[in-house]
Motif scaffolding. Structure first.
Motif, short mmCIF file in Angstrom:
data_model
loop_
_atom_site.label_atom_id
_atom_site.label_comp_id
_atom_site.label_asym_id
_atom_site.label_seq_id
_atom_site.Cartn_x
_atom_site.Cartn_y
_atom_site.Cartn_z
N UNK B 289 -1.04 -42.35 2.95
CA UNK B 289 -0.02 -41.34 2.69
C UNK B 289 -0.61 -40.02 2.20
N UNK B 296 -0.82 -35.14 -0.09
CA UNK B 296 0.28 -36.11 0.01
C UNK B 296 1.26 -35.65 1.08
N UNK B 299 7.90 -37.56 2.86
CA UNK B 299 8.45 -38.72 3.57
C UNK B 299 8.67 -38.42 5.05
N UNK B 322 8.16 -47.17 1.97
CA UNK B 322 7.63 -45.82 2.14
C UNK B 322 6.22 -45.81 2.74
N UNK B 323 5.49 -46.88 2.55
CA UNK B 323 4.10 -46.93 3.04
C UNK B 323 3.97 -48.05 4.05
#
Lengths: 208, 330
Positions: B289, B296, B299, B322-323
Motif C-alpha cells: 500500500x 501511501x 484507497x 483494505x490490503x
C-alpha cells in the motif's frame, strides 16, 4: 521471641506477591493457574452483521523491553519479558481476528486504519466498525524453581462505529492468561482470550 | 564499614555523582521517509499534562528492616526514577523543537505549501525508570549486600490531534514512544555518555521522547495521504513495475519486491526498516500500500492498482478489507 521474629521473617519473604517492574502489580497474573495457550471459542451464532475490526491502537504504558532475570530461580525474580521488535499490538490483533474468522465470525481486518470512512468487506452493503485501543497491557515472566511461566493481561476499550463513522456505542474487554513458556506465544494466547470476549459481544448482537 | 555506611551505599551510587543535565532536543530520531505532500504543519502546540508525582524522583522503599543487637537485615525493593527536570528543563519548548525536527526529517510535508495544519500534542507521560531490589545483612562486623537492578527503560505517551485550516480533526489518537537499550540500539541519539545509573535513566527518557516524536509523525501520515504529492500524481496506473511487500519476522523491517507488470519478473528485492505503521500480518505477501515504500496510496488509488493487477496476477482481498494479498501469477 526469636522464634516469632524468625517465623515473621519467613512469612514476609515467602508470601509476598512479587512486585512487577515499572509500576505494575502482577498479583492477578501471579495468582493465575497455568493454562493451555489455545482455547476454544463458541461458533458464530449472531445476526450476520459484518464487522470490520481496525488494527488495535496501543496506548498502554507497559514496557515491552528486554528483561533481567536473577541468577537463581526464585519467586521474587520477576521481570517484564517478551521483547519483540517494534509494535506488539499486531500480535494480539492478528490472533484475535484470526481465531474469530476460524470460528465463522463475519469479521475482517483493517490494518491501514484510514481516518476517512472505509468501503467495507466485499459483498456486504452495511457493516460495523470496531475500533479498539489497548489501554493496559502487562507481560510478566515468573520463575518458581521450575519451568518458566509467562503471563499477560490486557484492557482494551472499544468503540462501535457505523460504516459512515458515527459512534454507536462503547465497551471494554479485559483478558488475562498464564502459560508455560515454550507452550506457545503468550500474546497469541492473550489474543485467544480477547477473541472469546469479543465472541460474546458478536453473538449477542454486534452493536451491544 | 559500619551498618549506616552500607545502608547508604545504594543511595550514594545514585545521588553523589552529579547527574548530567539532558535536553529532549538531543534525542535520536527515527521516522518516515516518504514523498512530500502539499501540506505543512504551520503550528505545533504542546501542552504538558504529566501528573505532578511523575515529576518527582523515586527510589526503592524498605520492605522490612530487622535490627537485633548485632544482627541487621534489610530488604528494599521498588522503582527508581530520576527527577523529571534532569532530562528536560523546558519540556514544552524542547518537545516542540523535537517534533519540528521529526517533521522536517520525514519530508512528509512541504514547508509553506498547501494546506496549513495544526498539530496539538498533549504530553501525558515521559520518564526513564528502572526497578531495584537490595538485600543487606550485617552481623559481627561482616556485611553483605546483594543488589539487583533491571535495565533502564524510557517511556513517553501523548494525545495527538491534527487539525486542518477549518479546525476539523484529521487525527485524534494516543501515541506512545519507548526506549529499551536492548532493542532500540538503532535509534542512537546524541546524548552525552552516561556516568551514573541516574544518567542511564535520563538517557532512556530522552530517547523515549525521540521515539514518541517519530511515532507522532507516523501516526498522522495516513491522514495526510489525502493531499496531493508534490512530485505529481503517484505512478500507479501506468507503472511498468508494481510492488509486493511483507513484514519480516525478525524485527520492524519490510521486505519489498519490485515486479515487472508485463513479464512477472522480480526486478528488485529490498529490506528496509519499517517506517510506517504495520499494514499486514507477519510474512504475508500483500500488494504494497506504500508502493515500494515510497508513498501511501489512497484507497481509490490502491483499488485501481489491485484491479489492474487482477488481470494478470492472483490478487485478492481476503482477511483485510483494505490490503490485498498476493498469491502469484495467474
Amino acid at each position: 521471641m526469636k522464634k516469632l521474629i524468625l517465623v515473621s521473617l519467613l512469612l514476609v519473604m515467602g508470601c509476598a506477591t512479587p512486585i512487577g517492574m515499572y509500576g505494575h502489580n502482577p498479583e492477578v497474573l501471579w495468582l493465575m493457574k497455568t493454562e493451555e495457550p489455545n482455547i476454544e471459542i463458541p461458533r458464530y451464532s449472531g445476526d450476520g452483521t459484518a464487522v470490520v475490526i481496525k488494527r488495535f491502537e496501543n496506548a498502554s504504558l507497559v514496557p515491552i523491553g528486554g528483561h533481567f532475570i536473577g541468577e537463581e530461580p526464585c519467586s521474587g525474580c520477576i521481570a517484564q519479558s517478551y521483547a519483540p521488535y517494534g509494535d506488539i499490538s499486531p500480535a494480539i490483533y492478528e490472533a484475535t481476528v484470526n481465531i474469530l474468522r476460524a470460528n465463522g465470525y463475519p469479521v475482517w481486518k483493517d490494518y491501514l486504519c484510514d481516518p476517512m470512512a472505509i468501503a467495507g468487506p466485499i459483498g456486504y452493503k452495511s457493516f460495523l466498525v470496531y475500533h479498539g485501543v489497548i489501554r493496559e497491557l502487562e507481560i510478566d515472566t515468573f520463575q518458581d524453581k521450575g519451568p518458566l511461566d509467562e503471563a499477560a493481561r490486557t484492557v482494551i476499550d472499544f468503540e462501535v462505529l457505523s460504516s459512515d463513522s458515527r459512534k454507536l456505542s462503547t465497551f471494554q474487554i479485559t483478558a488475562k492468561v498464564r502459560i508455560r513458556r515454550g507452550s506457545g506465544d503468550v500474546l497469541e494466547a492473550l489474543g485467544f482470550r480477547v477473541a472469546r470476549e469479543l465472541a460474546v459481544k458478536l453473538n449477542a448482537g454486534a452493536t451491544l | 564499614m559500619n551498618n549506616r555506611g552500607i545502608i547508604m551505599l545504594f543511595v550514594l551510587t545514585l545521588g553523589c555523582v552529579k547527574p548530567i543535565q539532558r535536553s529532549l532536543t538531543d534525542a535520536g530520531l527515527e521516522t518516515l521517509n516518504t514523498m512530500s505532500r502539499k501540506a505543512h504543519v504551520a503550528n505545533i502546540d504542546v501542552v504538558d499534562k504529566r501528573p505532578p508525582d511523575e515529576l518527582e524522583s523515586l527510589s526503592p522503599e524498605y520492605a522490612y528492616v530487622i535490627f537485633l543487637l548485632i544482627w541487621f537485615q534489610s530488604y528494599q525493593e521498588g522503582h527508581v526514577r530520576p527527577e523529571a527536570e534532569l532530562y528536560s528543563k523546558d519540556v514544552v519548548k524542547e518537545m516542540q523543537t523535537l517534533l519540528r525536527r521529526a517533521i522536517d526529517k520525514s519530508r512528509l510535508f512541504t514547508p509553506g505549501e498547501g494546506e496549513p495544519l495544526t498539530l496539538k500534542v498533549e504530553l501525558k507521560h515521559l520518564y526513564g525508570i528502572s526497578h531495584a531490589a537490595i538485600a543487606m545483612i550485617a552481623t559481627s562486623g561482616v556485611a553483605t549486600s546483594t543488589t539487583r537492578t533491571f535495565a533502564p527503560y524510557g517511556f513517553a505517551s501523548a494525545h495527538v490531534e491534527l487539525l486542518d485550516s477549518f479546525g476539523a480533526k484529521l487525527v485524534d489518537r494516543e501515541v506512545i514512544g519507548y526506549f529499551d537499550p536492548n532493542i532500540n540500539h538503532i535509534l542512537g541519539g546524541g546524548t552525552a555518555q552516561s556516568v551514573s545509573f541516574t544518567d542511564s535513566l535520563t538517557h532512556a527518557a530522552v530517547q523515549a521522547a525521540g521515539h514518541l516524536a517519530g511515532n507522532i509523525v507516523k501516526a498522522i501520515e495516513p491522514a495526510v495521504s489525502q493531499y496531493p504529492v508534490v512530485a505529481g500524481s503517484t505512478p500507479v496506473e501506468n507503472s511498468s513495475t508494481f510492488f509486493i511487500a511483507r513484514h519480516t519476522e525478525e524485527g520492524p523491517f519490510v521486505e519489498i519486491a519490485g515486479i515487472n507488470y508485463e513479464t512477472g519478473e522480480i526486478i528488485s528485492v529490498n529490506v528496509i526498516p519499517r517506517w510506517m505503521e504495520p499494514f499486514s500480518g507477519i510474512n504475508e505477501w500483500v500488494v504494497d500500500p506504500y508502493f515500494g515504500g515510497q508513498v501511501r496510496l489512497t484507497p481509490e488509488e490502491y483499488d485501481k492498482l489491485v484491479k489492474r493487477l487482477q488481470k494478470k496476477y492472483r490478487v485478492r482481498y481476503t482477511t483485510d478489507i483494505r490490503v490485498a494479498h498476493f498469491f502469484g501469477v495467474q
